[in-house]
Structures are given as C-alpha cells and as structure tokens.
Design a protein around this motif. Structure first.
Motif, short mmCIF file in Angstrom:
data_model
loop_
_atom_site.label_atom_id
_atom_site.label_comp_id
_atom_site.label_asym_id
_atom_site.label_seq_id
_atom_site.Cartn_x
_atom_site.Cartn_y
_atom_site.Cartn_z
N UNK A 136 49.42 -83.06 -4.79
CA UNK A 136 48.47 -83.81 -5.60
C UNK A 136 47.93 -82.87 -6.67
N UNK A 137 47.73 -83.36 -7.88
CA UNK A 137 47.18 -82.51 -8.94
C UNK A 137 45.66 -82.46 -8.81
N UNK A 138 45.04 -81.40 -9.32
CA UNK A 138 43.57 -81.31 -9.26
C UNK A 138 42.87 -82.49 -9.92
N UNK A 139 43.35 -82.90 -11.09
CA UNK A 139 42.70 -84.02 -11.77
C UNK A 139 42.86 -85.32 -10.99
N UNK A 140 44.00 -85.48 -10.33
CA UNK A 140 44.19 -86.69 -9.53
C UNK A 140 43.25 -86.68 -8.32
N UNK A 141 43.05 -85.51 -7.74
CA UNK A 141 42.11 -85.40 -6.62
C UNK A 141 40.71 -85.84 -7.05
N UNK A 142 40.24 -85.31 -8.17
CA UNK A 142 38.91 -85.67 -8.67
C UNK A 142 38.87 -87.15 -9.03
N UNK A 143 39.95 -87.66 -9.65
CA UNK A 143 39.99 -89.07 -10.03
C UNK A 143 39.83 -89.97 -8.80
N UNK A 144 40.51 -89.61 -7.71
CA UNK A 144 40.39 -90.40 -6.49
C UNK A 144 38.97 -90.31 -5.93
N UNK A 145 38.35 -89.13 -6.05
CA UNK A 145 36.99 -88.96 -5.53
C UNK A 145 36.00 -89.83 -6.28
N UNK A 146 36.08 -89.82 -7.61
CA UNK A 146 35.07 -90.51 -8.40
C UNK A 146 35.35 -92.00 -8.56
N UNK A 147 36.34 -92.51 -7.83
CA UNK A 147 36.44 -93.96 -7.67
C UNK A 147 35.25 -94.48 -6.89
N UNK A 148 34.63 -93.56 -6.14
CA UNK A 148 33.44 -93.88 -5.36
C UNK A 148 32.19 -93.63 -6.21
N UNK A 149 31.09 -94.30 -5.90
CA UNK A 149 29.85 -94.08 -6.66
C UNK A 149 29.27 -92.70 -6.39
N UNK A 150 28.46 -92.22 -7.31
CA UNK A 150 27.75 -90.96 -7.10
C UNK A 150 26.90 -91.10 -5.85
N UNK A 207 37.35 -75.20 -10.53
CA UNK A 207 38.67 -74.75 -10.92
C UNK A 207 39.10 -75.33 -12.26
N UNK A 208 38.81 -76.60 -12.48
CA UNK A 208 39.14 -77.24 -13.75
C UNK A 208 38.33 -76.64 -14.90
N UNK A 209 37.09 -76.27 -14.63
CA UNK A 209 36.26 -75.62 -15.65
C UNK A 209 36.82 -74.25 -16.01
N UNK A 210 37.26 -73.51 -15.01
CA UNK A 210 37.87 -72.20 -15.26
C UNK A 210 39.06 -72.36 -16.20
N UNK A 211 39.90 -73.34 -15.92
CA UNK A 211 41.08 -73.55 -16.75
C UNK A 211 40.72 -74.00 -18.16
N UNK A 212 39.70 -74.83 -18.27
CA UNK A 212 39.32 -75.36 -19.58
C UNK A 212 38.80 -74.25 -20.50
N UNK A 213 37.91 -73.43 -20.01
CA UNK A 213 37.28 -72.45 -20.90
C UNK A 213 38.14 -71.20 -21.13
N UNK A 214 39.08 -70.92 -20.22
CA UNK A 214 39.92 -69.73 -20.40
C UNK A 214 41.26 -70.07 -21.03
N UNK A 215 41.70 -71.33 -20.89
CA UNK A 215 43.01 -71.69 -21.40
C UNK A 215 44.14 -71.18 -20.53
#
Length: 403
Positions: free
Chosen positions: A169-183, A202-210
């Motif tokens: 599973x990709x990291x973004x897919x994991x988060x996507x499945x999580x936030x199908x639920x309400x906060x 982890x996604x933030x690390x990748x975003x700001x460092x490239x």
C-alpha cells in the motif's frame, strides 16, 4: 511500590498498550520530575527476564543494557523452531513502532532548520491530503498525537492480515483510507496514538526535502551514526541477513500452521511492511538502536529546543476518556519507574517481533530489547517485555507469568 503498580508504570515502555490510570498517579513533566540514581545492574534479574526460551510466549530474545552506571548483554532462545539453532547476538529484527522515533527526530531536525514550522498546518504543506471539511491540523499536533486524525478501518483480524501479507500500500493511499472516516476530535484537545500521524510526518519529510523518506532518515541518522545493520525494506517482505524467525499463535487448522507446545503457530517472518511505512518498517539490531538512543538523548541528533518536545507530554486527556492524562510525547513515552526513576522510551511490534528502547535522560541507564513474541500485537500486558524493563531499571524483576 506494589508489583501491580510497577507493572502498570512500566507498561507504557514494555507493552503494546498503556495502563493509564496507574500512569496518572506517577506522571511528571520533564521539567519537574526528580531523577534519582539508577540501581546497579542486576544480572540475575536480567538473565531471568529472558530465561526458558523458547517458551509459549516467545522463541528468542536479545537484551542490551548500557549507560555510565553499568552494562549487560544477553541472548536466549532459538533462531527458528524447525532447526532450533541457538540464537546469537546481533540478529536483525523488525523494530515496529520504534521507527516513529527516527521519523519524529528527522521532522524536528527540519523544524530546527526552518524547513517546517510547528504552527503551520498539514493543509498548508500537503494541500488536498485531508478532506475539505477537516479543521486545520498543526504539525505540532501530528507529532504528539493530538491531531484527531483517524485510523483506517480494519476488518478480519489476523486472518485477513495473513492472507494479505504480501500486498503493498502506498503512504498516500493509507492516509486516504484513514480520512474516509470523520476527524475524531478537535485537534489539540485530546491524544490518540495512531500510525496515521507518522505517515503524515513521512509525507511532510518527502514534500519539503524533495527526497524519499527512507533516504532522508538514512542520510540524517543511519549513516552518520554508523547504524550499518539498519535499513528500510520498502516493498520487500524479507529480513535480509542473520535474523530470528517470527511466529504468531493461531487456532488449530489455521493455514500453514504447525504444532508448538500445547498450541499452534504460523511463521510470519516474511510479511509486507508498507502498511506501517514511516510508523514501523525499520529493520535494525539492538546495537544499532543503542547508538541511536544514546545520540538522541545526548543531544547529538536534534537541537535542544526541539529535543525538549520529545520529553514533553501535552496537557490533554486520552481520547475516549474523561480524565485519563496523555502519556505520549512527540515520539516517546514518559514514565516514572520504581524508586522515582524517570525514563523515556518507545516500544514496537510487528507480528513475530516485539522491540523496546528506553533510557534515562542522563543516559545512566539505556535498555534495548528484541523479543520474538508469539503474540506480539496482543492487547494487554506483554509480560516478557515487562520483565525485561523491570530488570533493566529496577533492583529486581518480580516473577511474571511468562517466566
């Protein structure tokens, strides 16, 4: 201190779930806690904590205790249940949620460098990752698990996990499945320890460092510290190099299971880890994690201002309770041990493997353990881990049902 209270206090360090009512009686902030001298190394208690392996609860264990107040090493058990070769020091293992400590350390480095801000939101850095109707979620809240972000729905228990053990599973897919639920709650008002927070890190690390999460942790922590036996497996299901096999207890008739003692187990050594990624996919050794713990606590990885967050518990209550105080920091757990010893640590569990790191802030005592538990992710007390932690930090470890 009675054994029941001792066990509850150590539970945050040495088990998968925390007995918060006991912690509520002993919790202290990193500023007000009184540090006392740790007792001398109790070799008898340490040997006893990993004696008798293989046993129903575990097949192998390695413990490494160090610090300026003394040191001890011990190995017990077998590398596998088929050949039953004796376990040896230095075996690699799945570190599970201990990975979170490395992830958070890198995020705090980026905060110190000005690449990330604790007061900016996930929505600022990763637009579109969270639903539009979610409230703003600050980076600081992600770090200390007060974000309110939910977990993905999980169905089928271990049987489903085993059937899907080679799926990725990709990291973004994991988060996507999580936030199908309400906060779950208004960010910053409660604490709920969940993997989704470290996925966002982890996604933030990748975003700001490239660059990839794995490369950043490798360049910033693994290679500088000489953690040469540690690596991130990515989509590989194997543990490369010398390691001990992992097993999970299962009912009779479970696919691929075989008899072990009075029950049955299945080999879970080879499993995917993309479902835990920045929250739990590190493979390491006790020697490497000892290097990491000493460098982190000693101030060699994270600047002092940011490091203090790793020793600070937010003043909120746990999600789902009215008065149970939070007990997680940004990356670690604070607890007060017998004799008033203040320690910080983190445990991790993958099926077949339980891991723990812990230390006093002055590094008088550091403990690293790896246990090939046969029910590593069970809810409740991990008796073997409790025994190890008590033996490492207290004068002696009371007998547990696992020993």
């Amino acid at each position: 201190m009675k054994r029941t209270r001792i066990a509850a206090a150590v539970l945050a360090l040495a088990a998968l779930t925390v007995s918060a009512p006991a912690l509520a009686q002993t919790q202290a902030s990193s500023h007000s806690a009184v540090t006392v001298q740790v007792p001398p190394i109790n070799e008898t208690a340490l040997r006893k904590s990993i004696a008798g392996l293989p046993a129903p609860d575990a097949t192998a264990a390695e413990v490494r205790v160090s610090g300026w107040a003394g040191s001890w090493r011990g190995v017990s058990g077998v590398t596998d249940l088929r050949g039953k070769h004796p376990a040896r020091e230095g075996a690699r293992f799945r570190a599970g949620s201990v990975t979170k400590v490395l992830t958070t350390a890198v995020v705090l480095q980026l905060v110190a460098e000005g690449e990330l801000s604790l007061d900016r939101t996930v929505q600022d850095y990763l637009p579109g990752l969270l639903p539009a109707d979610y409230p703003p979620v600050k980076l600081s809240q992600v770090l200390n698990h007060t974000s309110g972000l939910p977990a993905p729905k999980s169905e089928g228990g271990f049987e489903r996990v085993y059937a899907d053990r080679f799926k990725t599973i990709t990291p973004k897919e994991y988060v996507r499945q999580a936030v199908l639920n309400p906060i779950e709650f208004t960010p910053g008002t409660k604490q709920h320890y969940l993997n989704v927070n470290t996925f966002v890190e982890g996604l933030l690390i990748e975003k700001v460092t490239g660059r990839s999460y794995e490369r950043e942790v490798g360049d910033r922590i693994l290679r500088p510290l000489g953690m040469n036996q540690s690596y991130f497996p990515g989509a590989s299901v194997k543990v490369h190099g010398r390691h001990n096999s992992g097993y999970q207890v299962v009912p009779k008739g479970f696919p691929d299971s075989f008899a072990y003692g009075k029950g049955y187990v299945v080999d879970v050594t080879e499993m995917e880890v993309t479902s835990t990624w920045a929250s739990g996919d590190l493979i390491s050794t006790t020697a490497d994690l000892e290097k990491f713990a000493k460098a982190l606590f000693g101030g060699g990885l994270v600047p002092a201002e940011q490091l203090e967050l790793m020793f600070t518990v937010p003043k909120v209550t746990m999600f789902g309770t009215d008065d149970e105080p939070a007990h997680y920091t940004s990356g670690l757990t604070e607890l007060v041990l017998p004799g008033g010893i203040v320690a910080y640590g983190k445990t991790g569990a993958r099926y077949g493997s339980s891991t723990g790191i812990g230390a006093t802030r002055d590094l008088s005592r550091v403990v690293i353990y790896s246990i090939n538990s046969t029910d590593a992710k069970a809810q409740g007390q991990n008796e073997r881990g409790i025994g190890v932690a008590l033996a490492a930090f207290a004068k002696e470890a009371p007998a547990t049902s696992a020993q």
